[in-house]
Write a protein that holds these residues in place. Structure first.
Motif, PDB file in Angstrom:
ATOM      1  N   MET A   1       0.724  -1.312   0.017  1.00 19.89           N
ATOM      2  CA  MET A   1       0.055   0.194  -0.102  1.00 19.89           C
ATOM      3  C   MET A   1       0.960   1.158  -0.113  1.00 19.89           C
ATOM      4  O   MET A   1       0.800   2.122  -0.784  1.00 19.89           O
ATOM      5  N   TYR A   2       2.028   1.212   0.878  1.00 20.16           N
ATOM      6  CA  TYR A   2       3.004   2.357   0.814  1.00 20.16           C
ATOM      7  C   TYR A   2       4.217   1.866   1.389  1.00 20.16           C
ATOM      8  O   TYR A   2       4.521   0.699   1.929  1.00 20.16           O
ATOM      9  N   LYS A   3       5.032   3.071   1.103  1.00 20.80           N
ATOM     10  CA  LYS A   3       6.447   2.418   1.565  1.00 20.80           C
ATOM     11  C   LYS A   3       7.132   3.975   1.973  1.00 20.80           C
ATOM     12  O   LYS A   3       6.801   4.920   1.489  1.00 20.80           O
ATOM     13  N   ILE A   4       7.930   3.818   3.192  1.00 21.62           N
ATOM     14  CA  ILE A   4       8.670   5.009   3.607  1.00 21.62           C
ATOM     15  C   ILE A   4       9.931   4.863   3.481  1.00 21.62           C
ATOM     16  O   ILE A   4      10.706   3.824   3.713  1.00 21.62           O
ATOM     17  N   LYS A   5      10.704   5.970   3.038  1.00 27.49           N
ATOM     18  CA  LYS A   5      12.009   5.951   2.873  1.00 27.49           C
ATOM     19  C   LYS A   5      12.676   7.264   3.425  1.00 27.49           C
ATOM     20  O   LYS A   5      12.175   8.353   3.085  1.00 27.49           O
ATOM     21  N   HIS A   6      13.415   7.299   4.457  1.00 28.11           N
ATOM     22  CA  HIS A   6      14.086   8.346   4.888  1.00 28.11           C
ATOM     23  C   HIS A   6      14.928   9.057   3.738  1.00 28.11           C
ATOM     24  O   HIS A   6      15.682   8.306   2.949  1.00 28.11           O
ATOM     25  N   LYS A   7      14.766  10.259   3.730  1.00 31.83           N
ATOM     26  CA  LYS A   7      15.764  11.251   2.871  1.00 31.83           C
ATOM     27  C   LYS A   7      16.599  12.056   3.335  1.00 31.83           C
ATOM     28  O   LYS A   7      16.262  12.433   4.561  1.00 31.83           O
ATOM     29  N   LYS A   8      17.774  12.355   3.048  1.00 34.60           N
ATOM     30  CA  LYS A   8      18.874  13.007   3.695  1.00 34.60           C
ATOM     31  C   LYS A   8      18.332  14.767   3.554  1.00 34.60           C
ATOM     32  O   LYS A   8      17.984  15.140   2.731  1.00 34.60           O
ATOM     33  N   ILE A   9      18.705  15.314   4.737  1.00 34.90           N
ATOM     34  CA  ILE A   9      19.004  16.834   4.818  1.00 34.90           C
ATOM     35  C   ILE A   9      20.479  17.125   4.981  1.00 34.90           C
ATOM     36  O   ILE A   9      20.907  16.499   5.775  1.00 34.90           O
ATOM     37  N   ILE A  10      20.954  17.806   4.045  1.00 38.20           N
ATOM     38  CA  ILE A  10      22.321  18.162   3.907  1.00 38.20           C
ATOM     39  C   ILE A  10      22.194  19.555   4.365  1.00 38.20           C
ATOM     40  O   ILE A  10      21.709  20.408   4.265  1.00 38.20           O
ATOM     41  N   SER A  11      23.188  19.855   5.550  1.00 35.63           N
ATOM     42  CA  SER A  11      23.056  21.030   6.304  1.00 35.63           C
ATOM     43  C   SER A  11      24.275  21.728   5.422  1.00 35.63           C
ATOM     44  O   SER A  11      25.389  21.437   5.458  1.00 35.63           O
ATOM     45  N   THR A  12      23.707  22.885   4.839  1.00 37.88           N
ATOM     46  CA  THR A  12      24.714  23.709   4.016  1.00 37.88           C
ATOM     47  C   THR A  12      24.480  25.102   4.443  1.00 37.88           C
ATOM     48  O   THR A  12      23.397  25.748   5.260  1.00 37.88           O
ATOM     49  N   ARG A  13      25.633  25.981   4.564  1.00 36.50           N
ATOM     50  CA  ARG A  13      25.817  27.120   4.953  1.00 36.50           C
ATOM     51  C   ARG A  13      24.581  28.281   4.249  1.00 36.50           C
ATOM     52  O   ARG A  13      24.591  27.962   2.978  1.00 36.50           O
ATOM     53  N   GLY A  14      23.821  28.980   4.648  1.00 37.35           N
ATOM     54  CA  GLY A  14      22.690  29.649   4.156  1.00 37.35           C
ATOM     55  C   GLY A  14      21.510  28.934   3.904  1.00 37.35           C
ATOM     56  O   GLY A  14      20.470  29.509   3.494  1.00 37.35           O
TER      57      GLY A  14
END
Lengths: 130, 130
Positions: A1-14
């Motif tokens: 029915m569904y699937k969950i996938k964690h996605k990256k948050i890239i910490s970037t200046r600004g």
């Protein structure tokens, strides 16, 4: 029915960069359209069932409560995602979907596998518990 | 160097739906990756030049000032887009790009034609006028 996938948050200046969907992700089955849906706090959009489209949903702003069910009469599965719990939710075709805004401002992206076609979706009025 | 295409905002009960990019748009040349970039007000990200990627940029939140130039030493073209002036800006490969956040909160989507590859982009430090 569904699937969950964690996605990256890239910490970037600004300002951070958040990953969405890539052509080499195993979830990727084709590109049809990207669109953005705003959902006011407490408002529920739905129900809608796509016959062929796979939804690839990403919470760009705020937080969203997603309700999913395969049979219209059954109780839905509830999933919550948002900026504080950033992830991709893949919804298979033939799943009834409704979603509600939980924060002051809520925007969800759908990287849909097909372009919009009203003939391809079924719609039913949402009747919430409250 | 770039192309601007106005995109529809569909007024919907509970929150607008904004079109992004469709597979049958004439701008569409392939799908590589969708990602979201936050840009703080007054901060400039750039310069970056993609050798092969076409950028398909959409202002999801706030307003963004985009600076584009083909030669690094030339004066850039300035484009502003945002929620109040919603449109797709297509940036061709081999164009230097920098962008600045103009509102309290700014988020830009890139529906890129290639997945991220650091080898595919050149980077130069931004030196702003102020």
């Amino acid at each position: 029915m569904y699937k969950i996938k964690h996605k990256k948050i890239i910490s970037t200046r600004g300002g951070d960069v958040r990953h969405g969907l890539r052509v080499d992700d195993e979830e990727f089955v084709g590109f049809g359209e990207v669109y953005f849906t705003e959902i006011q706090r407490g408002f529920v959009k739905g129900w809608k069932r796509h016959k062929e489209m796979q939804l690839n949903l990403l919470p760009v702003v705020g937080a969203i409560r997603l309700l999913l069910k395969t049979e219209f009469d059954e109780a839905p599965v509830e999933l919550i995602f948002g900026e504080a719990d950033y992830k991709l939710i893949v919804v298979n075709p033939m799943v009834w979907v409704a979603f509600e805004g939980l924060s002051d401002r809520n925007i969800m992206a759908n990287v849909a596998t097909l372009p919009h076609d009203p003939e391809e979706a079924d719609i039913q009025t949402y009747e919430g518990a409250e």
